[in-house]
Design a protein around this motif. Structure first.
Motif, PDB file in Angstrom:
ATOM      1  N   MET A  79     -24.413  13.206 -63.083  1.00  0.00           N
ATOM      2  CA  MET A  79     -22.978  13.479 -63.239  1.00  0.00           C
ATOM      3  C   MET A  79     -22.159  12.206 -63.029  1.00  0.00           C
ATOM      4  SD  MET A  79     -22.553  17.102 -61.238  1.00  0.00           S
ATOM      5  CE  MET A  79     -23.216  18.637 -61.905  1.00  0.00           C
ATOM      6  N   VAL A  80     -22.546  11.432 -62.014  1.00  0.00           N
ATOM      7  CA  VAL A  80     -21.861  10.172 -61.733  1.00  0.00           C
ATOM      8  C   VAL A  80     -22.011   9.206 -62.902  1.00  0.00           C
ATOM      9  CG1 VAL A  80     -21.881   8.111 -60.275  1.00  0.00           C
ATOM     10  CG2 VAL A  80     -22.004  10.378 -59.232  1.00  0.00           C
ATOM     11  N   ASN A  81     -23.211   9.135 -63.470  1.00  0.00           N
ATOM     12  CA  ASN A  81     -23.451   8.238 -64.608  1.00  0.00           C
ATOM     13  C   ASN A  81     -22.585   8.610 -65.805  1.00  0.00           C
ATOM     14  OD1 ASN A  81     -25.351   6.821 -63.160  1.00  0.00           O
ATOM     15  ND2 ASN A  81     -27.110   7.893 -64.024  1.00  0.00           N
ATOM     16  N   PHE A  82     -22.404   9.903 -66.039  1.00  0.00           N
ATOM     17  CA  PHE A  82     -21.567  10.341 -67.160  1.00  0.00           C
ATOM     18  C   PHE A  82     -20.110   9.958 -66.910  1.00  0.00           C
ATOM     19  CE2 PHE A  82     -18.917  13.729 -69.125  1.00  0.00           C
ATOM     20  CZ  PHE A  82     -19.144  13.378 -70.449  1.00  0.00           C
ATOM     21  N   ALA A  83     -19.629  10.197 -65.685  1.00  0.00           N
ATOM     22  CA  ALA A  83     -18.255   9.809 -65.355  1.00  0.00           C
ATOM     23  C   ALA A  83     -18.075   8.303 -65.475  1.00  0.00           C
ATOM     24  CB  ALA A  83     -17.913  10.277 -63.935  1.00  0.00           C
ATOM     25  N   ASP A  84     -19.109   7.558 -65.096  1.00  0.00           N
ATOM     26  CA  ASP A  84     -19.050   6.092 -65.173  1.00  0.00           C
ATOM     27  C   ASP A  84     -18.947   5.615 -66.617  1.00  0.00           C
ATOM     28  OD1 ASP A  84     -19.174   3.426 -64.165  1.00  0.00           O
ATOM     29  OD2 ASP A  84     -21.281   3.355 -64.734  1.00  0.00           O
ATOM     30  N   SER A  85     -19.618   6.305 -67.528  1.00  0.00           N
ATOM     31  CA  SER A  85     -19.579   5.895 -68.941  1.00  0.00           C
ATOM     32  C   SER A  85     -18.185   6.047 -69.538  1.00  0.00           C
ATOM     33  CB  SER A  85     -20.583   6.729 -69.755  1.00  0.00           C
ATOM     34  OG  SER A  85     -20.158   8.085 -69.858  1.00  0.00           O
ATOM     35  N   ILE A  86     -17.370   6.932 -68.976  1.00  0.00           N
ATOM     36  CA  ILE A  86     -16.018   7.169 -69.490  1.00  0.00           C
ATOM     37  C   ILE A  86     -14.984   6.299 -68.773  1.00  0.00           C
ATOM     38  CG2 ILE A  86     -14.192   8.892 -69.789  1.00  0.00           C
ATOM     39  CD1 ILE A  86     -16.367  11.021 -69.962  1.00  0.00           C
ATOM     40  N   PHE A  87     -15.039   6.302 -67.447  1.00  0.00           N
ATOM     41  CA  PHE A  87     -13.982   5.645 -66.662  1.00  0.00           C
ATOM     42  C   PHE A  87     -14.381   4.271 -66.122  1.00  0.00           C
ATOM     43  CE2 PHE A  87     -13.434  10.271 -66.071  1.00  0.00           C
ATOM     44  CZ  PHE A  87     -12.166  10.415 -66.613  1.00  0.00           C
ATOM     45  N   LEU A  98     -15.691   7.556 -58.754  1.00  0.00           N
ATOM     46  CA  LEU A  98     -15.986   8.170 -57.457  1.00  0.00           C
ATOM     47  C   LEU A  98     -15.163   9.445 -57.265  1.00  0.00           C
ATOM     48  CD1 LEU A  98     -16.322   6.330 -54.064  1.00  0.00           C
ATOM     49  CD2 LEU A  98     -14.872   8.343 -54.251  1.00  0.00           C
ATOM     50  N   LEU A  99     -13.870   9.370 -57.555  1.00  0.00           N
ATOM     51  CA  LEU A  99     -12.996  10.528 -57.347  1.00  0.00           C
ATOM     52  C   LEU A  99     -13.344  11.676 -58.300  1.00  0.00           C
ATOM     53  CD1 LEU A  99      -9.654   8.582 -56.893  1.00  0.00           C
ATOM     54  CD2 LEU A  99     -10.860   9.856 -55.117  1.00  0.00           C
ATOM     55  N   VAL A 100     -13.587  11.346 -59.566  1.00  0.00           N
ATOM     56  CA  VAL A 100     -13.955  12.383 -60.539  1.00  0.00           C
ATOM     57  C   VAL A 100     -15.303  13.011 -60.173  1.00  0.00           C
ATOM     58  CG1 VAL A 100     -14.574  12.801 -62.951  1.00  0.00           C
ATOM     59  CG2 VAL A 100     -12.606  11.362 -62.408  1.00  0.00           C
ATOM     60  N   TYR A 136     -11.914   0.080 -48.341  1.00  0.00           N
ATOM     61  CA  TYR A 136     -11.262   0.842 -49.409  1.00  0.00           C
ATOM     62  C   TYR A 136     -12.222   1.865 -50.013  1.00  0.00           C
ATOM     63  CZ  TYR A 136      -9.112   1.738 -53.989  1.00  0.00           C
ATOM     64  OH  TYR A 136      -8.590   2.335 -55.104  1.00  0.00           O
ATOM     65  N   THR A 137     -13.457   1.443 -50.260  1.00  0.00           N
ATOM     66  CA  THR A 137     -14.477   2.353 -50.805  1.00  0.00           C
ATOM     67  C   THR A 137     -14.734   3.507 -49.837  1.00  0.00           C
ATOM     68  OG1 THR A 137     -15.523   0.509 -51.954  1.00  0.00           O
ATOM     69  CG2 THR A 137     -16.834   2.511 -51.683  1.00  0.00           C
ATOM     70  N   THR A 138     -14.808   3.194 -48.552  1.00  0.00           N
ATOM     71  CA  THR A 138     -15.032   4.230 -47.536  1.00  0.00           C
ATOM     72  C   THR A 138     -13.883   5.226 -47.508  1.00  0.00           C
ATOM     73  OG1 THR A 138     -16.208   2.579 -46.205  1.00  0.00           O
ATOM     74  CG2 THR A 138     -15.581   4.624 -45.109  1.00  0.00           C
ATOM     75  N   ALA A 139     -12.648   4.717 -47.630  1.00  0.00           N
ATOM     76  CA  ALA A 139     -11.473   5.604 -47.650  1.00  0.00           C
ATOM     77  C   ALA A 139     -11.505   6.527 -48.867  1.00  0.00           C
ATOM     78  CB  ALA A 139     -10.193   4.766 -47.641  1.00  0.00           C
ATOM     79  N   LEU A 140     -11.909   6.000 -50.006  1.00  0.00           N
ATOM     80  CA  LEU A 140     -12.019   6.824 -51.216  1.00  0.00           C
ATOM     81  C   LEU A 140     -13.037   7.943 -51.030  1.00  0.00           C
ATOM     82  CD1 LEU A 140     -11.935   4.126 -54.054  1.00  0.00           C
ATOM     83  CD2 LEU A 140     -10.215   5.901 -53.659  1.00  0.00           C
ATOM     84  N   LEU A 141     -14.169   7.615 -50.406  1.00  0.00           N
ATOM     85  CA  LEU A 141     -15.196   8.627 -50.153  1.00  0.00           C
ATOM     86  C   LEU A 141     -14.672   9.717 -49.231  1.00  0.00           C
ATOM     87  CD1 LEU A 141     -18.425   6.475 -49.652  1.00  0.00           C
ATOM     88  CD2 LEU A 141     -18.021   8.167 -51.446  1.00  0.00           C
ATOM     89  N   TRP A 186      -4.607  10.581 -57.242  1.00  0.00           N
ATOM     90  CA  TRP A 186      -5.421   9.581 -56.538  1.00  0.00           C
ATOM     91  C   TRP A 186      -5.978   8.552 -57.513  1.00  0.00           C
ATOM     92  CZ3 TRP A 186      -8.448  13.780 -53.414  1.00  0.00           C
ATOM     93  CH2 TRP A 186      -7.718  14.097 -52.258  1.00  0.00           C
ATOM     94  N   SER A 187      -6.380   9.004 -58.693  1.00  0.00           N
ATOM     95  CA  SER A 187      -6.929   8.093 -59.700  1.00  0.00           C
ATOM     96  C   SER A 187      -5.868   7.095 -60.169  1.00  0.00           C
ATOM     97  CB  SER A 187      -7.472   8.891 -60.886  1.00  0.00           C
ATOM     98  OG  SER A 187      -8.531   9.749 -60.492  1.00  0.00           O
ATOM     99  N   VAL A 188      -4.643   7.585 -60.357  1.00  0.00           N
ATOM    100  CA  VAL A 188      -3.541   6.692 -60.729  1.00  0.00           C
ATOM    101  C   VAL A 188      -3.323   5.655 -59.631  1.00  0.00           C
ATOM    102  CG1 VAL A 188      -1.057   6.550 -61.167  1.00  0.00           C
ATOM    103  CG2 VAL A 188      -2.408   8.401 -62.199  1.00  0.00           C
ATOM    104  N   TYR A 189      -3.350   6.101 -58.396  1.00  0.00           N
ATOM    105  CA  TYR A 189      -3.197   5.175 -57.265  1.00  0.00           C
ATOM    106  C   TYR A 189      -4.349   4.168 -57.237  1.00  0.00           C
ATOM    107  CZ  TYR A 189      -3.263   3.414 -52.487  1.00  0.00           C
ATOM    108  OH  TYR A 189      -3.319   2.585 -51.385  1.00  0.00           O
ATOM    109  N   ALA A 190      -5.566   4.628 -57.512  1.00  0.00           N
ATOM    110  CA  ALA A 190      -6.734   3.743 -57.505  1.00  0.00           C
ATOM    111  C   ALA A 190      -6.600   2.655 -58.571  1.00  0.00           C
ATOM    112  CB  ALA A 190      -8.006   4.553 -57.735  1.00  0.00           C
ATOM    113  N   ILE A 191      -6.086   3.020 -59.756  1.00  0.00           N
ATOM    114  CA  ILE A 191      -5.880   2.037 -60.812  1.00  0.00           C
ATOM    115  C   ILE A 191      -4.810   1.028 -60.398  1.00  0.00           C
ATOM    116  CG2 ILE A 191      -5.074   1.735 -63.194  1.00  0.00           C
ATOM    117  CD1 ILE A 191      -6.351   4.474 -63.808  1.00  0.00           C
TER     118      ILE A 191
END
Length: 425
Positions: A79-87, A98-100, A136-141, A186-191
């Motif tokens: 699932m992560v790999n698929f999300a990675d291919s898009i975003f 990560l968020l998706v 930052y990565t830890t906070a996202l998790l 959250w994704s908008v904030y991450a960008i």
């Protein structure tokens, strides 16, 4: 209030303050109040049994097993790999991935800690390898894990339904739009953070890469479609959906992907049994407590008091919201729901507040506590993966918590967000 009613509240609070487990605090408080009232102590075992005699409660261990299967096999990784291919190709795209991924995993397990642990094990090494800041990565998790109890199926919503006699399906559906909205913001904030801190960009978008990732993850992605689609189309109940999730996950992990062996199942089931036992003891004890809250007229007394302090629904929502955020910072969301739902739910209905909206509002604000110190279980899990100090992670997570608070306020101000999908049932 009577002396027995006062004892019920005081003994519970004293026991919790001195460190007695919440389940036993509730049982001891119930026993003390019954003794003072002169009532039979046999009420306790009777209510303990009654609370467990519910078909919906079977969904809890089943969803926990499903989460373990996905975490230990390759379902979550695909699932992560698929999300990675898009975003993953946009600047800071792995943050969005990560968020998706947390949102997708939440839609299969309903558990905050399982979501944080499973996605963290995959995403944290990948993001630190690409020079993403560790704090930052830890906070996202940590913040991503809070989607577990919001996006259905949700274990916390199951407990709320058990305590309030609301429809589990309607409560599940109430969390979909708020959960997706929160993930999107959250994704908008991450960008924004990625552009500000010049985080890496992972190549260019490729439909071929998306196609390959989709093919490899098709059966994994089919899992949430089957589970949620089956629930919302009325093909099976939430409990039956949990059983389907376990069977489907086992079939593709054992026989298709072959990344889980039969010998791995016993430790997996033991882990689920321990977690389930703790949760069931808590919900059974809370049922006894909730019964006595109603029996001694505590809800009626508190409603009269709150009505004087908060003469309208707006002030009630403000006061109860502050209470929920505070409780979520010090206690597990499930524990707060089973303790406060018998008290706050009738109050909300007395103000004419939509019960489904208030349930979503309550669970959503409590989920903030999952990533808010000092309790912050998802933050502890994330920090356990990254070995980052909580103080550094807290500074990073505050803007994300602010976004989550804004969405929580929107749930109260715009009931449509939580009531539209349940109204279709």
């Amino acid at each position: 209030m009577s002396l027995a009613a006062i004892a019920l509240i005081v003994v519970m609070l004293v026991c919790m303050i001195i460190g007695v487990p919440i389940s036993w605090s509730l049982i001891l408080a119930s026993g003390a109040s019954l003794l003072l009232d002169g009532s039979a102590l046999s009420i306790i075992p009777q209510r303990l049994f009654t609370s467990m005699d519910a078909f919906t409660m079977l969904a809890v261990p089943l969803f926990l097993v499903a989460g373990d299967i996905m975490a230990q096999g390759s379902i979550s990784r695909r699932m992560v790999n698929f999300a990675d291919s898009i975003f993953g190709t946009i600047r800071g795209g792995l943050s969005v991935v990560l968020l998706v991924s947390c949102a997708i995993f939440a839609a299969l397990t309903g558990s905050a800690l399982a979501t944080t642990a499973a996605i963290g094990a995959i995403m944290y090494p990948a993001m630190t390898e690409r020079k993403y800041p560790k704090d930052y990565t830890t906070a996202l998790l940590a913040i991503g894990g809070t989607l577990g109890p919001i996006i259905p199926p949700s274990i916390v919503f199951i407990f709320y339904a058990q305590s309030s006699n609301l429809s589990v399906m309607k409560l599940f559906m109430s969390g979909i739009i708020p959960g997706i909205l929160c993930c999107a913001l959250w994704s908008v904030y991450a960008i924004f953070v990625a552009k500000k801190e010049k985080l890496p960009k992972e190549g260019n978008f490729s439909w071929k890469k998306v196609g390959i990732a989709f093919k490899e993850s098709f059966l994994a992605l089919l899992m949430p479609v089957i589970i949620l689609g089956g629930i919302y189309l009325g093909i099976f109940t939430a409990t039956e959906a949990a059983a389907v999730a376990v069977v489907y996950g086992l079939c593709i992990s054992l026989f298709v992907y072959r990344d889980i062996k039969v010998r791995d199942l016993l430790p997996m089931f033991k882990n689920t049994a321990k977690t389930t036992a703790n949760l069931m003891i808590l919900i059974a004890a809370a049922n006894v407590f909730g019964y006595l809250v109603a029996y001694f007229g505590i809800t009626t007394s508190l409603t009269a008091l709150v009505t004087k302090l908060a003469p309208n629904a707006v002030l009630f929502m403000v006061f109860s919201g502050l209470l929920l955020i505070l409780c979520g910072m010090f206690m597990e969301a499930t524990a707060v729901v089973v303790i406060l739902c018998p008290i706050l739910h009738p109050m909300a209905m007395s103000y004419g507040i939509d019960p489904v909206m208030y349930a979503c509002f309550m669970v959503f604000l409590l989920c903030m506590g999952i990533a808010t110190p000092p309790f912050a279980p998802s933050m502890f899990v994330a920090c356990g993966i990254s070995k980052e100090p909580i103080t550094k992670v807290t500074k990073r997570i505050l803007p994300m918590l602010a976004i989550q608070l804004i969405v929580g306020i929107l749930i109260a101000v715009v009931p449509f967000l939580s009531t539209f999908l349940p109204s279709l049932v």
